[in-house]
Design an enzyme around this catalytic site. Structure first.
Site, PDB file in Angstrom:
ATOM      1  N   ASN A  29      -6.529 -39.281 -57.839  1.00 16.57           N
ATOM      2  CA  ASN A  29      -7.950 -39.087 -57.565  1.00 16.57           C
ATOM      3  C   ASN A  29      -8.543 -38.356 -58.769  1.00 16.57           C
ATOM      4  O   ASN A  29      -8.307 -37.167 -58.954  1.00 16.57           O
ATOM      5  CB  ASN A  29      -8.108 -38.254 -56.284  1.00 16.57           C
ATOM      6  CG  ASN A  29      -9.557 -37.881 -56.023  1.00 16.57           C
ATOM      7  OD1 ASN A  29     -10.473 -38.448 -56.626  1.00 16.57           O
ATOM      8  ND2 ASN A  29      -9.769 -36.931 -55.127  1.00 16.57           N
ATOM      9  N   LYS A  31     -11.545 -37.625 -59.299  1.00 13.02           N
ATOM     10  CA  LYS A  31     -12.753 -36.854 -58.936  1.00 13.02           C
ATOM     11  C   LYS A  31     -13.852 -37.132 -59.956  1.00 13.02           C
ATOM     12  O   LYS A  31     -13.928 -38.233 -60.478  1.00 13.02           O
ATOM     13  CB  LYS A  31     -12.428 -35.360 -58.833  1.00 13.02           C
ATOM     14  CG  LYS A  31     -11.179 -35.095 -57.988  1.00 13.02           C
ATOM     15  CD  LYS A  31     -11.075 -33.668 -57.595  1.00 13.02           C
ATOM     16  CE  LYS A  31      -9.721 -33.427 -56.964  1.00 13.02           C
ATOM     17  NZ  LYS A  31      -9.674 -32.236 -56.173  1.00 13.02           N
ATOM     18  N   HIS A 114     -12.304 -37.489 -47.931  1.00 11.29           N
ATOM     19  CA  HIS A 114     -11.687 -36.433 -48.748  1.00 11.29           C
ATOM     20  C   HIS A 114     -12.335 -35.104 -48.359  1.00 11.29           C
ATOM     21  O   HIS A 114     -13.529 -35.055 -48.050  1.00 11.29           O
ATOM     22  CB  HIS A 114     -11.908 -36.741 -50.235  1.00 11.29           C
ATOM     23  CG  HIS A 114     -11.136 -35.822 -51.135  1.00 11.29           C
ATOM     24  ND1 HIS A 114     -11.568 -34.545 -51.417  1.00 11.29           N
ATOM     25  CD2 HIS A 114      -9.955 -35.973 -51.784  1.00 11.29           C
ATOM     26  CE1 HIS A 114     -10.677 -33.959 -52.216  1.00 11.29           C
ATOM     27  NE2 HIS A 114      -9.697 -34.798 -52.453  1.00 11.29           N
ATOM     28  N   GLU A 116     -13.425 -32.730 -49.991  1.00 13.66           N
ATOM     29  CA  GLU A 116     -14.638 -32.380 -50.756  1.00 13.66           C
ATOM     30  C   GLU A 116     -15.850 -33.133 -50.213  1.00 13.66           C
ATOM     31  O   GLU A 116     -16.967 -32.616 -50.218  1.00 13.66           O
ATOM     32  CB  GLU A 116     -14.406 -32.662 -52.258  1.00 13.66           C
ATOM     33  CG  GLU A 116     -13.479 -31.605 -52.857  1.00 13.66           C
ATOM     34  CD  GLU A 116     -12.642 -32.064 -54.025  1.00 13.66           C
ATOM     35  OE1 GLU A 116     -12.967 -33.090 -54.660  1.00 13.66           O
ATOM     36  OE2 GLU A 116     -11.618 -31.394 -54.309  1.00 13.66           O
ATOM     37  N   GLU A 186      -3.922 -33.656 -46.677  1.00 11.11           N
ATOM     38  CA  GLU A 186      -4.291 -32.784 -47.788  1.00 11.11           C
ATOM     39  C   GLU A 186      -4.795 -31.454 -47.239  1.00 11.11           C
ATOM     40  O   GLU A 186      -5.988 -31.322 -46.898  1.00 11.11           O
ATOM     41  CB  GLU A 186      -5.398 -33.421 -48.617  1.00 11.11           C
ATOM     42  CG  GLU A 186      -5.013 -34.740 -49.249  1.00 11.11           C
ATOM     43  CD  GLU A 186      -5.776 -34.967 -50.545  1.00 11.11           C
ATOM     44  OE1 GLU A 186      -5.132 -35.114 -51.580  1.00 11.11           O
ATOM     45  OE2 GLU A 186      -7.010 -34.947 -50.519  1.00 11.11           O
ATOM     46  N   GLY A 192      -6.378 -28.424 -55.547  1.00 14.28           N
ATOM     47  CA  GLY A 192      -6.901 -27.845 -56.786  1.00 14.28           C
ATOM     48  C   GLY A 192      -6.654 -26.356 -56.928  1.00 14.28           C
ATOM     49  O   GLY A 192      -7.262 -25.703 -57.771  1.00 14.28           O
ATOM     50  N   SER A 231      -2.158 -30.113 -55.010  1.00 12.33           N
ATOM     51  CA  SER A 231      -1.440 -29.530 -56.154  1.00 12.33           C
ATOM     52  C   SER A 231      -0.056 -30.159 -56.386  1.00 12.33           C
ATOM     53  O   SER A 231       0.891 -29.461 -56.763  1.00 12.33           O
ATOM     54  CB  SER A 231      -1.341 -28.004 -56.004  1.00 12.33           C
ATOM     55  OG  SER A 231      -2.652 -27.455 -55.945  1.00 12.33           O
TER      56      SER A 231
HETATM   57  C1  PEP Z   1      -7.131 -34.229 -54.423  1.00 11.98           C
HETATM   58  O1  PEP Z   1      -8.176 -34.116 -55.021  1.00 11.98           O
HETATM   59  O2  PEP Z   1      -7.033 -35.087 -53.549  1.00 11.98           O
HETATM   60  C2  PEP Z   1      -6.013 -33.353 -54.783  1.00 11.98           C
HETATM   61  C3  PEP Z   1      -4.946 -33.374 -54.056  1.00 11.98           C
HETATM   62  O3  PEP Z   1      -6.197 -32.539 -55.880  1.00 11.98           O
HETATM   63  P1  PEP Z   1      -5.071 -31.619 -56.608  1.00 11.98           P
HETATM   64  O4  PEP Z   1      -3.838 -32.480 -56.803  1.00 11.98           O
HETATM   65  O5  PEP Z   1      -5.681 -31.226 -57.921  1.00 11.98           O
HETATM   66  O6  PEP Z   1      -4.801 -30.477 -55.716  1.00 11.98           O
END
Ligand code: PEP
Length: 268
Positions: A29, A31, A114, A116, A186, A192, A231
């Site tokens: 992703n 973003k 997601h 976000e 997630e 992040g 992460s």
């Molecule tokens: C994401 O944006 O779905 C995500 C898991 O980000 P990160 O790997 O940076 O935590």
């Protein structure tokens, strides 16, 4: 007896019990990151470096770059997804992009819900359900994201939150829409932040998701791929992938580095 399904392989183990091996799914992703030059450089490396990967490999660029990305990965084993999709087909929905539109550019997957999108743009479980329905009906594979906040985890509400996010989609549109779906667990506190759920914590939630789906359809619950996001990087991926219920990864930050993402795509 070995039955080869499109995305899964069922084998009998030594005791004759059916074991389901779900094909790994590794997705990046991006973003709101990238540029024409940066995308080209990243993908030129990736097209070559992941070509022998046994996982399904997908990138989710910002929608504006989908056309560029689709052209670069054409003929490779990298598929393209979008980070969001409208539940509507067309009309007065300023700023939105429909399933039909992205399909014109070879898009195969759509991220839906997601965290976000849920927290920054107020997407509800109902929005997630309707987007999921539109995606499946239009021929896209939805990657439905679910996850709890740190506060919810600390208050022992993880399962309650995850169950609500999943059941409300099922109640809106029906379990059959999960036949083509992928679920991304997630935890919001791990996205992040550099904090990862331990393999045990992640596996327990994945198992809980599988059990929740089983109440509606045992076959779907067995075959659906549930991937972990939060992460994930080249150093922690192996221990996560050792867990039975973790079928892949949704990767944010580390997906912008070719070497790192390649290691994740090859992790066993
Ligand atoms: C994401 O944006 O779905 C995500 C898991 O980000 P990160 O790997 O940076 O935590």
């Amino acid at each position: 007896m070995t039955i080869i399904l499109e995305r899964h392989q069922n084998d009998l183990d030594s005791k004759g019990k059916v074991m389901t091996k779900r094909r790994r799914f590794v997705a990046g992703n991006w973003k709101m990151n990238g540029s024409l030059d940066a995308n080209r450089a990243l993908l030129n490396d990736l097209v070559d470096s992941v070509k022998e990967a046994e996982s399904d490999v997908v990138v989710f660029p910002p929608a504006l770059y989908v056309q560029q990305v689709s052209a670069i990965v054409d003929g490779s084993n990298i598929a393209v997804g979008v980070q969001n999709i409208s539940a509507e087909k067309s009309g007065a929905f300023t700023g939105e992009i429909s399933v039909e539109m992205v399909k014109d550019f070879g898009v195969k997957y759509a991220l839906i819900g997601h965290s976000e999108r849920r927290t920054l743009y107020g997407e509800s479980d109902k929005d997630v359900a309707l987007k999921c329905k539109a995606a499946v009906e239009g021929g896209l594979i939805p990657v439905i994201c679910v996850g709890e906040t740190e506060e919810e985890r600390e208050n022992g509400k993880t399962e309650k939150v995850i169950k609500k996010q999943i059941v409300s989609v099922i109640e809106q549109i029906g379990i059959e829409y999960f036949k083509e779906a992928i679920i991304a667990y997630e935890p919001v506190w791990a996205i992040g932040t550099g904090k990862t759920a331990t393999p045990e914590e992640a596996d327990a939630v994945h198992e809980f998701i599988r059990c929740t789906l089983k109440e509606y359809d045992a076959n779907i619950s067995n075959l659906i791929r549930i991937v972990y996001g939060g992460s994930v990087n080249a150093s922690n991926v192996d221990s996560l992938f050792k867990k039975d219920n973790i079928d892949g990864a949704l990767v944010g930050g580390a997906s912008l580095k070719a070497e790192e993402f390649t290691k994740i795509a090859f992790a066993k």
